[in-house]
Design a protein around this motif. Structure first.
Motif, mmCIF file in Angstrom:
data_model
loop_
_atom_site.group_PDB
_atom_site.id
_atom_site.type_symbol
_atom_site.label_atom_id
_atom_site.label_comp_id
_atom_site.label_asym_id
_atom_site.label_seq_id
_atom_site.Cartn_x
_atom_site.Cartn_y
_atom_site.Cartn_z
ATOM 1 N N ARG A 1 49.546 42.202 -21.731
ATOM 2 C CA ARG A 1 48.607 42.551 -20.661
ATOM 3 C C ARG A 1 47.226 41.945 -20.946
ATOM 4 N NH1 ARG A 1 50.104 46.608 -17.148
ATOM 5 N NH2 ARG A 1 51.955 47.836 -17.703
ATOM 6 N N ARG B 1 55.690 34.388 -17.978
ATOM 7 C CA ARG B 1 56.561 35.558 -17.929
ATOM 8 C C ARG B 1 57.156 35.828 -19.310
ATOM 9 N NH1 ARG B 1 58.313 30.829 -16.762
ATOM 10 N NH2 ARG B 1 56.829 30.829 -15.054
ATOM 11 N N GLU C 1 60.073 48.962 -17.801
ATOM 12 C CA GLU C 1 59.946 49.065 -16.338
ATOM 13 C C GLU C 1 58.483 49.127 -15.916
ATOM 14 O OE1 GLU C 1 62.247 52.480 -15.391
ATOM 15 O OE2 GLU C 1 64.177 51.476 -15.766
ATOM 16 N N GLU C 2 57.659 49.807 -16.690
ATOM 17 C CA GLU C 2 56.244 49.926 -16.354
ATOM 18 C C GLU C 2 55.513 48.595 -16.551
ATOM 19 O OE1 GLU C 2 54.943 53.124 -18.817
ATOM 20 O OE2 GLU C 2 55.705 54.690 -17.463
ATOM 21 N N GLU D 1 56.864 45.665 -15.715
ATOM 22 C CA GLU D 1 57.352 44.657 -14.765
ATOM 23 C C GLU D 1 56.240 44.140 -13.867
ATOM 24 O OE1 GLU D 1 60.686 46.327 -12.744
ATOM 25 O OE2 GLU D 1 62.058 46.064 -14.454
ATOM 26 N N GLU D 2 55.190 44.938 -13.666
ATOM 27 C CA GLU D 2 54.067 44.520 -12.823
ATOM 28 C C GLU D 2 53.318 43.341 -13.436
ATOM 29 O OE1 GLU D 2 51.494 47.863 -12.494
ATOM 30 O OE2 GLU D 2 50.782 47.734 -14.572
ATOM 31 N N VAL D 3 53.489 43.116 -14.749
ATOM 32 C CA VAL D 3 52.850 41.968 -15.398
ATOM 33 C C VAL D 3 53.908 40.940 -15.812
ATOM 34 C CG1 VAL D 3 50.733 43.101 -16.133
ATOM 35 C CG2 VAL D 3 52.780 43.265 -17.576
ATOM 36 N N ASP D 4 55.017 40.929 -15.087
ATOM 37 C CA ASP D 4 56.087 39.946 -15.273
ATOM 38 C C ASP D 4 56.678 39.962 -16.680
ATOM 39 O OD1 ASP D 4 57.919 38.126 -14.440
ATOM 40 O OD2 ASP D 4 56.474 36.583 -13.836
ATOM 41 N N SER E 1 60.061 41.632 -18.329
ATOM 42 C CA SER E 1 61.256 42.320 -17.883
ATOM 43 C C SER E 1 62.382 42.226 -18.904
ATOM 44 C CB SER E 1 61.730 41.768 -16.532
ATOM 45 O OG SER E 1 62.062 40.398 -16.653
#
Length: 230
Positions: free
Chosen positions: A68, A81, A103-104, A106-109, A111
């Motif tokens: 992040r 990614r 899962e939390e 995933e908003e920052v690519d 996965s």
């Protein structure tokens, strides 16, 4: 399998200390992932990859926070990614706490891509531009994964305690990017440095990396000790 473990045994059994030798783990050349030869496209971003078991001891939270931070600081990483391959936990069913963490993110690519069959390992490595070596803390920890990573000749980011024995294996690898600690800033800075290095890797640098990795081929590790015994 590494110097810290030998030193521990030498202290425990000093009368046998001079008969103890390190035979490092290694990679099997015929099973190793192929060396990466194509350059990433900056406009498309990079793929940071992890392949292995993600146990509760792996600093996953620190990796995510560093990721992040790096995306906030660097445009190249922001276009990139992270893909995690393997088991989330020790079993086929992912651990709930680790799954929630991913899962939390995933908003920052970042996965989770699931387990990988042995026949597909080479193809998965082909999708990576930078390798993430995230392993648990411990003076005696090396991880067999580090040798497989070396065989690719790609940039490697160490997201682990600097005192891990894996650091001894990687210390002189030309494309090693260690984190000085596990703070978001330290992890993020290593990720950014590795990303930009991945764009500049030429044949000469790749050859240097592969030459360094070659010393950890399993037969080269075993042969001297086998010869000494026979």
């Amino acid at each position: 399998v590494n110097e810290p473990i030998r030193a521990w045994h030498q202290r425990r059994d000093p009368d046998s200390a001079d008969r103890m030798h390190v035979v490092a783990n290694g990679f099997d050349p015929e099973l190793a992932p192929p060396a990466r030869h194509h350059a990433p496209v900056p406009e498309q971003g990079l793929t940071f990859g992890y392949l292995g078991t993600i146990s509760p001891k792996v600093p996953l939270a620190e990796l995510i926070e560093g990721w992040r931070w790096a995306r906030d600081q660097d445009e190249l990483v922001a276009r990139s990614r992270t893909r995690l391959h393997g088991y989330l936990g020790y079993y086929a069913t992912p651990r709930a706490d680790l799954s929630t963490m991913v899962e939390e993110a995933e908003e920052v690519d970042l996965s989770y891509a699931g387990p990988v069959a042995k026949a597909d390992i080479a193809a998965v490595y082909e999708t990576f531009d930078v390798l993430l070596l995230a392993i648990g803390a411990g003076l005696y920890v090396t991880s067999g994964k580090v040798f497989e990573y070396l065989a690719t000749g790609m940039p490697i980011v160490s997201v682990h305690d600097p005192r891990n024995a894996a650091s001894d294996v990687l210390r002189d690898y030309p494309l090693w990017f260690p984190c000085r600690d596990l703070s978001p800033e330290a992890v993020g800075e290593a990720l950014i440095a590795a990303a930009h290095a991945a764009l500049t890797v030429d044949d000469d640098m790749r050859d240097r990396c592969l030459a360094y990795a070659a010393r950890y081929a399993r037969d080269l590790q075993l042969q001297p000790r086998v010869q000494a015994l026979t």
